[in-house]
Design a protein around this motif. Sequence first.
Motif, short mmCIF file in Angstrom:
data_model
loop_
_atom_site.label_atom_id
_atom_site.label_comp_id
_atom_site.label_asym_id
_atom_site.label_seq_id
_atom_site.Cartn_x
_atom_site.Cartn_y
_atom_site.Cartn_z
N ALA A 1 0.86 -1.20 0.00
CA ALA A 1 0.00 0.00 0.00
C ALA A 1 0.89 1.24 0.00
CB ALA A 1 -0.96 0.01 1.18
N PRO A 2 1.44 1.63 -1.17
CA PRO A 2 2.53 2.59 -1.23
C PRO A 2 2.20 4.04 -0.88
CG PRO A 2 1.79 2.01 -3.42
CD PRO A 2 1.05 1.13 -2.46
N GLU A 3 0.96 4.35 -0.59
CA GLU A 3 0.69 5.73 -0.19
C GLU A 3 1.39 6.03 1.13
OE1 GLU A 3 -2.74 3.24 1.32
OE2 GLU A 3 -1.76 3.45 -0.60
N PRO A 4 1.69 7.29 1.40
CA PRO A 4 2.40 7.63 2.63
C PRO A 4 1.67 7.11 3.87
CG PRO A 4 2.23 9.54 1.20
CD PRO A 4 1.38 8.46 0.58
N LEU A 5 2.45 6.77 4.87
CA LEU A 5 1.88 6.34 6.14
C LEU A 5 1.30 7.55 6.86
CD1 LEU A 5 4.72 3.98 7.39
CD2 LEU A 5 2.52 3.30 6.46
N THR A 6 0.29 7.33 7.66
CA THR A 6 -0.25 8.37 8.52
C THR A 6 0.68 8.44 9.72
OG1 THR A 6 -2.46 7.79 7.78
CG2 THR A 6 -2.30 9.15 9.77
N MET A 7 1.49 9.49 9.76
CA MET A 7 2.56 9.56 10.76
C MET A 7 2.01 9.57 12.19
SD MET A 7 5.19 9.13 9.06
CE MET A 7 6.43 9.41 10.33
N GLU A 8 0.87 10.20 12.41
CA GLU A 8 0.29 10.21 13.76
C GLU A 8 -0.04 8.79 14.20
OE1 GLU A 8 -0.91 12.11 11.23
OE2 GLU A 8 -0.08 14.05 11.86
N ASP A 9 -0.58 7.98 13.28
CA ASP A 9 -0.91 6.60 13.62
C ASP A 9 0.35 5.78 13.88
OD1 ASP A 9 -3.58 7.20 13.31
OD2 ASP A 9 -3.79 6.21 11.37
N CYS A 10 1.37 5.97 13.05
CA CYS A 10 2.62 5.21 13.24
C CYS A 10 3.33 5.62 14.53
CB CYS A 10 3.53 5.39 12.04
SG CYS A 10 2.93 4.50 10.58
N THR A 11 3.29 6.90 14.85
CA THR A 11 3.89 7.36 16.10
C THR A 11 3.16 6.75 17.29
OG1 THR A 11 4.60 9.40 15.04
CG2 THR A 11 4.54 9.39 17.44
N ALA A 12 1.83 6.69 17.21
CA ALA A 12 1.05 6.08 18.28
C ALA A 12 1.37 4.59 18.41
CB ALA A 12 -0.44 6.30 18.04
N ALA A 13 1.53 3.89 17.28
CA ALA A 13 1.89 2.47 17.33
C ALA A 13 3.29 2.29 17.92
CB ALA A 13 1.82 1.86 15.93
N LEU A 14 4.19 3.19 17.59
CA LEU A 14 5.55 3.15 18.14
C LEU A 14 5.52 3.36 19.65
CD1 LEU A 14 8.45 2.83 17.03
CD2 LEU A 14 8.58 5.32 16.95
N HIS A 15 4.66 4.27 20.12
CA HIS A 15 4.50 4.48 21.57
C HIS A 15 3.93 3.23 22.24
CE1 HIS A 15 5.59 8.64 21.54
NE2 HIS A 15 4.67 8.94 20.65
N ARG A 16 2.96 2.61 21.59
CA ARG A 16 2.37 1.39 22.15
C ARG A 16 3.43 0.31 22.30
NH1 ARG A 16 -1.29 -2.91 19.22
NH2 ARG A 16 -1.74 -4.19 21.02
N PHE A 17 4.27 0.16 21.28
CA PHE A 17 5.35 -0.81 21.33
C PHE A 17 6.34 -0.46 22.45
CE2 PHE A 17 9.61 -2.19 20.05
CZ PHE A 17 9.40 -3.55 19.92
N PHE A 18 6.67 0.81 22.56
CA PHE A 18 7.61 1.25 23.60
C PHE A 18 7.06 0.93 24.99
CE2 PHE A 18 9.39 4.25 26.61
CZ PHE A 18 10.74 4.17 26.33
#
Length: 195
Positions: free
Chosen positions: A58-75
């Motif tokens: 799905a080559p469209e840009p990632l939604t950075m807010e969503d990816c940052t939130a997922a990164l926080h969840r992982f952290f």
Amino acid sequence: MKILPLLPVVLPSLTHARPPRPSNTIPNPLEQLTSLSVPISRPVLTPLVHCEHGSSWAPEPLTMEDCTAALHRFFDSQVKPHMDTDFEFLGINAAPRFKPYREVAVTPRKYDSGTCVLAIAMMNFYPSNVLSERGPGPFQNTDISRFLDVWWMLHDVIFTCRAPGWAPVGEEQSIGVFAWKKGSALDRGTPSGTI
């Protein structure tokens, strides 16, 4: 040929005061790392971030807010509780190879928020035509890493590509970290695993 003297490079200080953060934003995990009482240094990682543009990603840009939130969840769920613990990451049906390591993490596993999915899977989970420039391997079905190292590489994939991408991590570079859109072909083809 004239040799010029090396001039000192002045980098901006990382300890400068930051402006107050609005209450509706997600806290930065880098700030969380610096606020811990244990000294944490960024690991030396191989700069092998690969940005993907194929339709299965799905080559469209990632939604950075969503990816940052997922990164926080992982952290919060993996890095904080296991800061300096070495884990043996295992592929599907793999047996541990390293006896001194009691902690294991079964892959694949996913962490998502909104439209962004972050995943950890062994590099040999995907066929070579799915991952650009993966190389021939051989990739092991188990490898050793810390969740902190995985987090740093996920961070690099997200902020380098700003689109779907992946990178290897681990002592044998056999663990893959991935970012893609929820509902993409890769997302549908990758089981969630135990988190």
